[in-house]
Design a protein around this motif. Structure first.
Motif, short mmCIF file in Angstrom:
data_model
loop_
_atom_site.label_atom_id
_atom_site.label_comp_id
_atom_site.label_asym_id
_atom_site.label_seq_id
_atom_site.Cartn_x
_atom_site.Cartn_y
_atom_site.Cartn_z
N PHE A 112 0.84 -1.19 0.00
CA PHE A 112 0.00 0.00 0.00
C PHE A 112 0.88 1.24 0.00
O PHE A 112 2.00 1.22 0.54
N SER A 117 -6.74 3.54 7.27
CA SER A 117 -7.61 4.67 6.95
C SER A 117 -7.12 5.92 7.67
O SER A 117 -6.61 5.85 8.79
N ALA A 161 -5.20 -6.61 4.94
CA ALA A 161 -5.89 -6.88 3.68
C ALA A 161 -6.38 -5.58 3.05
O ALA A 161 -6.56 -5.50 1.83
N ASN A 162 -6.60 -4.56 3.89
CA ASN A 162 -7.02 -3.25 3.42
C ASN A 162 -6.04 -2.20 3.93
O ASN A 162 -5.41 -2.39 4.99
N PRO A 163 -5.88 -1.10 3.22
CA PRO A 163 -4.93 -0.07 3.67
C PRO A 163 -5.43 0.64 4.91
O PRO A 163 -6.64 0.70 5.17
N ASP A 182 -7.30 -3.76 9.91
CA ASP A 182 -7.20 -5.16 10.34
C ASP A 182 -5.74 -5.55 10.38
O ASP A 182 -4.91 -5.03 9.63
#
Length: 472
Positions: free
Chosen positions: A176, A219, A215-217, A211
């Protein structure tokens, strides 16, 4: 100007792209990022959103340029003579929304000039000479995870971005890229699941790790610009550290280039920053700082290093730890700038102990007693400025611009060298140490530093560089 989902991208003659985010279309937007491209496209004519990033087009000098910000490459460049002439650009997309072709037409010298470029196909067919990374210097790193041979870390750079890098013995890649700073990112700090980043323009941003698997960038939770900055273009945050307080609050300490330390309260529930104090005693930019709990867990201590070689010891107290009191100034730690500090408050025999590295090539370990008396152990084994130092219990790790990585131990009045190695990383900026997994393998990039305790077992003859007596 273009819009995608709830984000508006606007650009103009300043060569910058501004991101405005709408939580809903009945309230005012918030600025979520600013990206400067003036060195590539000085006058932006348009912005195109693709599944993988932004494509901007406009003029720079006498050229018309189409630039892909995600891949950081120029897709088309034609000498058109400047922006004040009839011209048109057609951008073709495939069924998946990716760029397929570019067609540029403009009028010059009595002729209509046409330029056509086909960019369809698999981009992976192009051989990469090196992995994608920052476009400018990496100035700080922070370890998120480290285990045997694998690591995940954050990198901060002068290119205004933060990258999350994941590595293994066979591969290192960026997963990311976080954009939001308007100037260089100088320092990073991890606290619980929050990331605090600070840098140029007296700006600080808080990010939240959504998380643990990434799995996600992360915020962006909020941003803050220091009050009473001398000038936005010259005042910079040089270091940031944070500790968690009760009731979801955090105390953030920031070393500033105007010779002050800012104490800032951050509320997790509301994502609000409030500056509670601005401490000033040292006579130059505050290059490094550390903050930590003293024995008992109800008092906070802070050490700050300055360009004049001094280190100040502060007690952070008051309601919600909103104020700071200068307790001591330790002279003689270094002859010039203190580039790195690492604090330890685990030894009950003293109030605190810190290791520091400076431009004078010295590694210094200072012990401050309960009565504020101080003693020092110092060694100048490095042959260039020491850029990073980490103190873990009785061990210390240091590295510098001489490309040497050293492991030390404290034994009474001696600073003992256990092991030293040369590494291929040139112009080292900082150091991060994983000491939760002492037998982790080193990565090829040497971003994860292993405490070489096995070397101590194999080499019974310890080399004492010099015996240093305590000096008060």
């Amino acid at each position: 100007m273009c819009i995608r989902d709830r984000t508006v991208f606007s650009a103009g003659r300043d060569g910058s792209i501004c991101r405005l985010h709408f939580t809903d279309f009945h309230s005012a937007p918030t600025i979520s990022g600013l990206q400067r491209l003036g060195d590539v496209v000085s006058l932006i004519e348009g912005v195109v959103v693709t599944p993988f990033g932004l494509v901007v087009h406009g003029t720079r000098s006498s050229n018309y340029v189409v630039y892909d910000t995600a891949r950081r490459c120029t897709l088309l460049q034609a000498k058109c003579g400047g922006s004040k002439r009839p011209m048109d650009l057609r951008i073709g997309h495939d069924t998946e929304g990716q760029l397929e072709s570019l067609e540029l037409g403009f009028y010059k010298d009595g002729n209509v000039n046409l330029h056509s470029v086909c960019i369809a196909g698999d981009w992976s067919m192009s051989a990469a000479l090196g992995g994608e990374f920052h476009g400018r210097e990496v100035v700080d790193i922070a370890l998120l995870q480290a285990s045997a041979g694998n690591f995940t870390l954050l990198t901060a750079s002068e290119d205004t971005t933060i990258r999350i890098v994941r590595g293994s013995p066979n591969e290192t890649r960026t997963i990311f890229s976080l954009e939001g700073h308007t100037s260089s990112v100088r320092s990073l700090c991890l606290c619980d699941d929050l990331i605090f980043s600070a840098g140029g323009a007296a700006e600080m941003i808080c990010w939240r790790i959504v998380d643990s698997t990434l799995a996600n960038p992360p915020s962006q939770m909020g941003s803050f610009q220091l009050e009473n900055a001398l000038e936005e273009v010259v005042t910079r945050c040089l270091g940031v550290r944070a500790v968690s307080l009760p009731n979801g609050r955090y105390l953030v300490a920031v070393g500033v280039s105007d010779a002050t330390i800012a104490l800032i309260s951050y509320d997790r529930a509301t994502s609000e920053f409030v500056q509670t104090a601005r401490l000033k005693h040292q006579h130059g930019p505050v290059l490094s700082l550390e903050i930590g709990w003293l024995e008992g867990g109800n008092k906070l201590a802070m050490v700050t290093g300055c360009t004049d070689g001094t280190v100040a010891v502060w007690a952070v107290d008051g309601p919600d730890f909103q104020s700071g009191e200068l307790k001591s100034v330790v002279d003689g730690c270094h002859q010039s700038g203190v580039n790195s500090i690492s604090l330890s408050t685990e030894d009950p025999s003293c109030m605190l102990r810190f290791a520091s590295g400076g431009d004078d090539q010295a590694v210094t370990v200072t012990t401050v007693g309960h009565n504020l008396e101080s003693s020092q152990l110092q060694c100048t084994l490095h042959t260039a400025a020491v850029r990073g130092v980490k103190l873990v219990g009785e061990y210390a790790v240091s590295t510098g611009a001489d490309q040497r990585l050293a492991l030390w131990t404290l034994q009474g009045n001696n600073l003992v060298l256990l092991h030293m190695m040369c590494i291929e990383v040139a112009d080292i900026s900082t150091l991060a140490v994983s000491y939760t997994h002492l037998r982790a393998h080193e990565t090829p990039e040497h971003l994860v530093c292993r405490l070489l305790l096995e070397k101590k077992k194999k080499k019974k003859n310890k080399h004492i560089i010099k015996e240093y007596r305590k000096r008060h």
